[in-house]
Design a protein around this motif. Structure first.
Motif, mmCIF file in Angstrom:
data_model
loop_
_atom_site.group_PDB
_atom_site.id
_atom_site.type_symbol
_atom_site.label_atom_id
_atom_site.label_comp_id
_atom_site.label_asym_id
_atom_site.label_seq_id
_atom_site.Cartn_x
_atom_site.Cartn_y
_atom_site.Cartn_z
ATOM 1 N N LEU A 2 -1.983 0.487 3.131
ATOM 2 C CA LEU A 2 -0.715 0.738 2.458
ATOM 3 C C LEU A 2 -0.305 -0.431 1.583
ATOM 4 N N MET A 3 -0.507 -1.626 2.059
ATOM 5 C CA MET A 3 -0.137 -2.818 1.311
ATOM 6 C C MET A 3 -1.004 -2.950 0.047
ATOM 7 N N SER A 4 -2.305 -2.642 0.160
ATOM 8 C CA SER A 4 -3.170 -2.740 -0.997
ATOM 9 C C SER A 4 -2.834 -1.660 -2.024
ATOM 10 N N ASP A 5 -2.499 -0.430 -1.550
ATOM 11 C CA ASP A 5 -2.077 0.630 -2.465
ATOM 12 C C ASP A 5 -0.773 0.251 -3.159
ATOM 13 N N ASP A 6 0.117 -0.379 -2.441
ATOM 14 C CA ASP A 6 1.397 -0.793 -3.003
ATOM 15 C C ASP A 6 1.214 -1.890 -4.041
ATOM 16 N N ALA A 7 0.284 -2.801 -3.791
ATOM 17 C CA ALA A 7 0.031 -3.898 -4.749
ATOM 18 C C ALA A 7 -0.604 -3.339 -6.034
ATOM 19 N N LYS A 8 -1.457 -2.318 -5.910
ATOM 20 C CA LYS A 8 -2.123 -1.730 -7.087
ATOM 21 C C LYS A 8 -1.118 -0.972 -7.946
ATOM 22 N N SER A 9 -0.197 -0.235 -7.316
ATOM 23 C CA SER A 9 0.755 0.572 -8.086
ATOM 24 C C SER A 9 1.862 -0.297 -8.703
ATOM 25 N N GLY A 10 2.160 -1.476 -8.159
ATOM 26 C CA GLY A 10 3.261 -2.319 -8.628
ATOM 27 C C GLY A 10 2.849 -3.227 -9.694
#
Length: 160
Positions: free
Chosen positions: A152-160
């Motif tokens: 979740l953290m890696s997906d959040d970093a990619k989208s932000g």
């Protein structure tokens, strides 16, 4: 323009004297006695309206009580004598603010006692919650939960 009119209207309403139900034929000739009558009328309950003083009520019974107050004042009674006369005649209910006596003790003390008990209960509840949260540490994450969190953290970093 509408705001200015609303402000002017509010100021005019604030400047108007309070409207009372006292009729011109009830008013006493002596201003000092009339002031006493008005003061007493604000302390007495209208038996019809029940939440208004007889000074504010337009009920016929309130008018009769106002006239009775003025009669007693004209006869030379003091304020306490007028009140006592009306209490003997109509009971304690005629007073908007009941006297602090044995019969009205519960009425006067119930509210402060309930507020104090509610405050104590609230204090104990807050104290219990704050103590319970500090003593019990959160359980550690399982390996599956750590993997999901990392994803979740890696997906959040990619989208932000």
């Amino acid at each position: 323009m509408r705001r200015m009119m609303a402000v002017i209207f509010a100021l005019v309403l604030l400047g108007l004297p309070a409207v009372h139900a006292v009729q011109p034929d009830e008013i006493m000739a002596d201003p000092a006695k009339e002031a006493r009558a008005r003061e007493l009328s604000r302390e007495l309950r209208c038996m019809v309206c029940q939440n208004q003083s007889i000074d504010d009520s337009e009920a016929p019974l309130a008018r009769d009580l106002r006239l009775l107050v003025r009669e007693r004042i004209a006869a030379g009674d003091s304020n306490s004598q007028v009140i006592d006369f009306l209490v003997v005649r109509y009971g304690e209910f005629v007073l908007l603010k009941p006297r602090f006596e044995r019969q009205t003790l519960l009425l006067w003390l119930l509210t402060p006692v309930v507020l104090a008990l509610g405050g104590i209960a609230l204090w104990f509840q807050i104290r219990r919650r704050s103590r319970g949260g500090a003593d019990v540490p959160a359980p550690p994450l399982t390996s599956d939960e750590e993997a999901r969190l990392a994803a979740l953290m890696s997906d959040d970093a990619k989208s932000g």
